[in-house]
Design an enzyme around this catalytic site. Structure first.
Site, PDB file in Angstrom:
ATOM      1  N   GLU A  59       0.881  -1.168   0.000  1.00 48.63           N
ATOM      2  CA  GLU A  59       0.000   0.000   0.000  1.00 48.63           C
ATOM      3  C   GLU A  59       0.911   1.208   0.000  1.00 48.63           C
ATOM      4  O   GLU A  59       1.727   1.379   0.904  1.00 48.63           O
ATOM      5  CB  GLU A  59      -0.872  -0.062   1.263  1.00 48.63           C
ATOM      6  N   CYS A 114      -2.506   8.271   3.861  1.00 56.43           N
ATOM      7  CA  CYS A 114      -2.470   7.659   2.537  1.00 56.43           C
ATOM      8  C   CYS A 114      -3.762   7.949   1.779  1.00 56.43           C
ATOM      9  O   CYS A 114      -3.784   7.939   0.557  1.00 56.43           O
ATOM     10  CB  CYS A 114      -2.246   6.162   2.667  1.00 56.43           C
TER      11      CYS A 114
HETATM   12  P1  NDP Z   1       9.440   4.619   3.334  1.00 58.34           P
HETATM   13  O1  NDP Z   1       9.063   3.789   2.196  1.00 58.34           O
HETATM   14  O2  NDP Z   1      10.816   5.182   3.365  1.00 58.34           O
HETATM   15  O3  NDP Z   1       9.285   3.823   4.701  1.00 58.34           O
HETATM   16  C1  NDP Z   1       8.209   2.940   4.947  1.00 58.34           C
HETATM   17  C2  NDP Z   1       8.700   1.766   5.788  1.00 58.34           C
HETATM   18  O4  NDP Z   1       9.691   1.045   5.083  1.00 58.34           O
HETATM   19  C3  NDP Z   1       9.338   2.170   7.099  1.00 58.34           C
HETATM   20  O5  NDP Z   1       9.057   1.213   8.083  1.00 58.34           O
HETATM   21  C4  NDP Z   1      10.813   2.133   6.762  1.00 58.34           C
HETATM   22  O6  NDP Z   1      11.646   1.959   7.886  1.00 58.34           O
HETATM   23  C5  NDP Z   1      10.866   0.934   5.867  1.00 58.34           C
HETATM   24  N1  NDP Z   1      12.026   0.922   5.012  1.00 58.34           N
HETATM   25  C6  NDP Z   1      12.601   1.966   4.376  1.00 58.34           C
HETATM   26  N2  NDP Z   1      13.645   1.523   3.651  1.00 58.34           N
HETATM   27  C7  NDP Z   1      13.728   0.195   3.829  1.00 58.34           C
HETATM   28  C8  NDP Z   1      14.605  -0.813   3.351  1.00 58.34           C
HETATM   29  N3  NDP Z   1      15.614  -0.532   2.543  1.00 58.34           N
HETATM   30  N4  NDP Z   1      14.406  -2.069   3.773  1.00 58.34           N
HETATM   31  C9  NDP Z   1      13.388  -2.375   4.609  1.00 58.34           C
HETATM   32  N5  NDP Z   1      12.536  -1.456   5.086  1.00 58.34           N
HETATM   33  C10 NDP Z   1      12.694  -0.193   4.707  1.00 58.34           C
HETATM   34  O7  NDP Z   1       8.379   5.723   3.436  1.00 58.34           O
HETATM   35  P2  NDP Z   1       8.375   7.015   4.386  1.00 58.34           P
HETATM   36  O8  NDP Z   1       7.684   6.642   5.613  1.00 58.34           O
HETATM   37  O9  NDP Z   1       9.735   7.597   4.564  1.00 58.34           O
HETATM   38  O10 NDP Z   1       7.518   7.978   3.535  1.00 58.34           O
HETATM   39  C11 NDP Z   1       8.035   8.424   2.297  1.00 58.34           C
HETATM   40  C12 NDP Z   1       6.892   8.764   1.356  1.00 58.34           C
HETATM   41  O11 NDP Z   1       6.119   7.582   1.108  1.00 58.34           O
HETATM   42  C13 NDP Z   1       5.901   9.737   1.913  1.00 58.34           C
HETATM   43  O12 NDP Z   1       6.324  11.042   1.776  1.00 58.34           O
HETATM   44  C14 NDP Z   1       4.685   9.401   1.090  1.00 58.34           C
HETATM   45  O13 NDP Z   1       4.766  10.010  -0.153  1.00 58.34           O
HETATM   46  C15 NDP Z   1       4.766   7.913   0.940  1.00 58.34           C
HETATM   47  N6  NDP Z   1       3.956   7.231   1.941  1.00 58.34           N
HETATM   48  C16 NDP Z   1       2.777   6.724   1.572  1.00 58.34           C
HETATM   49  C17 NDP Z   1       1.983   6.107   2.492  1.00 58.34           C
HETATM   50  C18 NDP Z   1       0.723   5.513   2.097  1.00 58.34           C
HETATM   51  O14 NDP Z   1       0.098   4.867   2.935  1.00 58.34           O
HETATM   52  N7  NDP Z   1       0.250   5.665   0.882  1.00 58.34           N
HETATM   53  C19 NDP Z   1       2.338   6.017   3.895  1.00 58.34           C
HETATM   54  C20 NDP Z   1       3.616   6.580   4.192  1.00 58.34           C
HETATM   55  C21 NDP Z   1       4.378   7.132   3.233  1.00 58.34           C
HETATM   56  P3  NDP Z   1      12.489   3.194   8.494  1.00 58.34           P
HETATM   57  O15 NDP Z   1      11.486   4.140   9.008  1.00 58.34           O
HETATM   58  O16 NDP Z   1      13.276   2.556   9.547  1.00 58.34           O
HETATM   59  O17 NDP Z   1      13.275   3.745   7.363  1.00 58.34           O
END
Ligand code: NDP
Length: 679
Positions: free
Chosen positions: A256, A295
């Site tokens: 998602e 989201c």
């Molecule tokens: P990320 O994709 O960076 O992070 C989401 C999750 O993935 C976090 O738990 C993060 O952990 C983890 N993660 C990140 N990199 C890795 C990796 N290499 N391996 C395993 N796990 C990983 O999203 P953000 O939260 O930083 O948000 C960035 C953008 O994503 C937002 O600005 C928005 O545009 C979008 N977003 C969309 C959402 C939705 O529901 N549609 C919800 C949230 C974000 P950690 O925090 O430790 O890096």
């Protein structure tokens, strides 16, 4: 300083010395430290597989639903401390309620659905039995059983509680242990909730583990029985989806992610009408709840060219009354973004949008902030943009500024609104406000395949509407394309991710044992005692009585007609009945057949049968004429315990005539006391 701990292999492992500081969204002060570098990820996967999984599989769907209910009750009683922590994520109290109470509510909802819809076993039937042979000795049926694996949940920062619980509830209900990896930025709230879960002692050991910090090499240990469920950015989702272990094992992956959700004001809506106000209210609420870090937030506001000026003025006026500041301060209605980094990210994305859109309202550089230093937290005002040429634009349909940011787009007709909404290339949800059912249908048909959920409102439904931005446990949450292609929630649909569907080909007898469901053709069991004398537990699947025949007379039919008032011609007028292609002449009422059937099979004395509460799948297959003799076969088809006092018995009922032809079939539902009570 709180050092966050991971909960791995039944113990808390505190953040190592290389821990990453997590800043408060309010003032940038460090609220916690996180690191998972001391966690042995292979051991975590093993612990889930070898401790959590067998413990959950020893329970049934019903048993696990009971655990979810207890857990939801426990969390409800202990949730207050989470609210204080949650302020540091930038959430107002109202935002936190969506996260904390919304998450607990989802647990309650899944507990209830599990109790109502799932069997007291680990085998779920999928669809009807199919006949695969002439004599009926070989049949087919689909079953679903829990995956023999683990779930890895990688969650977004915006809902540290709900985001965990909405994934946890269906997985645990299915019987699959979970390893939860919250986003580091708000992991302190998730950690506090997991501490409550562990302290409750309700879940079996190994059914939940928590990783605060990086995911390490956990994904190297996945198998084809596991599932990875992700919420976050497109970039990370691609990284995880393409992980070699997931690709090699065809590990299930649910995503998602980014979603450019639209709200459409239909052309029938005039300024000043209730629908106009509903639209303006919905858009401003969705822009400001959680400071737009949702989201489901509305990113694109599609409005007829004829009304766009009025809409722009009305939304801008409402947004100008939003009070941005420390979410603990009096009067603040919108908190900061989760971090200064997020604020910068949103700033960059707004710049990209401004290449195609004019700023209507929202001073990014000098926001007015209440009760806080604007430079130290992720403070941003609501930012409203207006696209200069919606059809030519590309960024407004593709760039998700994850904050209180939305863009107005003018359209000329409904077909154009549909085309613009589709430019999002797959979204979680769209709202359309209209009072015209034809327009609603045109929009819905035009964009449904691009969305996981459509929210169509007008003055009749708006007051009770659950809102554009609220995923509900019973409705699908997810969307195609850009939104990730995943489906969460949706009632039992969310549970099916954790179950494997298997086609079974076997004899009816074997299928009865496997599926806990008797079907015609399987052996019938005859007991000396009438089944209505026997308590719930004593009844066996297939237990059958066959009644004596009863002849239906013309007097019976006339008596029934006058007694009930049902003097329909097919029962009372021979000539008219004969003229009907289905009847040979006057026939018995269907309800008379049912009533006589009950008269034939009931055992009248007080006993374990507490109530008849309905019939399912009733079919009248052949008319009953005066002089026909009907008899009944009554068989125990399925049993489902309800509580400590009684259970539900589903009976297979077949009414036949003197030629052994089936005249009616149905399933009768009764509530039966347990054996001890009945004795
Ligand atoms: P990320 O994709 O960076 O992070 C989401 C999750 O993935 C976090 O738990 C993060 O952990 C983890 N993660 C990140 N990199 C890795 C990796 N290499 N391996 C395993 N796990 C990983 O999203 P953000 O939260 O930083 O948000 C960035 C953008 O994503 C937002 O600005 C928005 O545009 C979008 N977003 C969309 C959402 C939705 O529901 N549609 C919800 C949230 C974000 P950690 O925090 O430790 O890096």
């Amino acid at each position: 300083m709180v050092k966050l701990a991971s909960y791995a292999c039944n113990r808390w492992i505190e953040a190592a010395t290389d821990a990453q500081p997590i800043a408060s969204a309010i003032d940038g002060a460090t609220v916690a430290l996180a690191s998972s570098s001391d966690v042995d990820f292979a051991a975590v996967a093993n612990h889930a597989r070898h401790r959590g999984l067998p413990a959950l599989r020893r329970l049934t769907f019903q048993g696990r639903a009971g655990l979810l209910k207890k857990l939801a009750q426990y969390l409800s009683e202990h949730k207050d401390a989470l609210y204080d922590l949650s302020f540091h994520t930038g959430a107002t109290r109202r935002d936190s309620a969506i996260d904390i109470d919304g998450g607990i509510g989802t647990l309650f909802a899944y507990a209830g659905m599990g109790r109502r819809e799932l069997p007291d076993s680990n085998v779920l039937l999928d669809g009807p039995q199919m006949s695969l042979s002439r004599q009926g000795s070989f049949v087919g049926r689909h079953i679903e059983t829990p995956m023999d694996g683990i779930a890895i949940h990688v969650n977004a920062y915006n809902f540290p509680c709900w985001g965990m619980l909405e994934k946890l509830a269906p997985a645990l209900l299915a019987g699959v242990p979970c390893i939860v990896k919250p986003a580091t930025q708000t992991a302190y709230v998730t950690e506090a909730m997991v501490r409550l879960i562990v302290a409750s002692g309700i879940l079996p050991e190994g059914s939940i583990q928590l990783i605060c910090g990086r995911l390490g090499d956990l994904l190297d240990h996945v198998t084809g029985q596991d599932l990875v469920s992700f919420t976050g950015s497109i970039e990370t989702s691609l990284l995880l989806r393409n992980h070699p272990a997931l690709a090699r094992n065809a590990t299930r992956f649910v995503a998602e992610r980014d979603s450019l959700n639209a709200a459409i004001l239909a052309p029938d809506v005039e300024p000043g009408s209730p629908e106009f106000d509903i639209f303006v209210r919905e858009v401003t609420r969705e822009m400001t709840v959680k400071a737009g870090q949702k989201c489901t937030a509305i990113r694109r506001i599609l409005v007829p060219a004829a009304t766009i000026d009025a809409v722009t003025t009305a939304i801008a006026a409402k947004l100008s009354r939003v009070v941005v500041g420390d979410p603990r301060a009096e009067g603040v209605t919108m908190g900061p973004l989760v971090s200064l980094d997020q604020r910068e990210d949103v700033g960059r994305r707004v710049e990209a949008l401004r290449a195609e859109a004019d700023l209507v309202i929202g001073e990014i550089d000098n926001p007015v902030v209440t009760g806080a230093d604007a430079s130290k937290g992720g403070y941003l005002p609501p930012i409203l943009l207006r696209a200069r040429n919606p059809k030519q634009a590309s960024a407004v349909h593709a760039v998700e500024a994850f904050g209180p940011v939305s863009t107005l787009l003018a359209y000329d007709d409904v077909a154009e609104a549909v085309a613009l909404a589709r430019r999002g290339e797959g979204s979680l949800v769209a709202t359309a406000v209209t009072r015209d059912a034809d327009i609603a249908a045109e929009i819905a048909f035009g964009i449904a395949s691009y969305h996981g959920r459509l929210h169509l409102i007008d003055r009749d439904s708006a007051a009770e509407s659950t809102g554009h931005g609220s995923p509900l446990p019973g409705l699908v949450h997810g969307g195609p394309g850009r939104a990730g292609g995943g489906e969460e929630l949706g009632g039992m649909r969310g549970v099916h991710h954790y179950l494997q569907r298997t086609a079974i080909q076997a004899s009816p007898a074997l299928l009865t044992r496997l599926g806990g469901h008797w079907n015609k053709g399987a052996p019938e069991i005859a007991e000396n005692e009438h089944p209505f004398r026997r308590g719930f537990e004593a009844l066996a699947l297939g237990e059958t009585i066959r009644t004596r025949p009863r002849t239906v007379t013309l007097d019976d039919i006339e008596h029934f007609a006058h007694f009930t008032g049902d003097t329909f011609y097919a029962h009372m007028d021979e000539a008219a009945a004969r003229a009907n292609p289905f009847f040979p002449g006057r026939v018995a009422h269907g309800y008379l057949i049912l009533s006589f059937a009950a008269g034939l099979f009931v055992e009248p004395a007080p006993g374990p049968v507490l109530a008849n509460y309905g019939l399912d799948s009733l079919r009248f297959l052949k008319p009953v004429s005066p002089g026909d003799a009907i008899a009944v076969r009554l068989t125990v088809k399925q049993k489902a315990p309800r509580n400590a006092d009684y259970g539900e018995v589903r009976w297979d009922v077949e009414v036949t005539n003197q030629n052994d032809e089936t005249v009616a079939t149905y399933e009768l539902l009764t509530l039966n006391a347990l054996t001890e009570r009945a004795a």
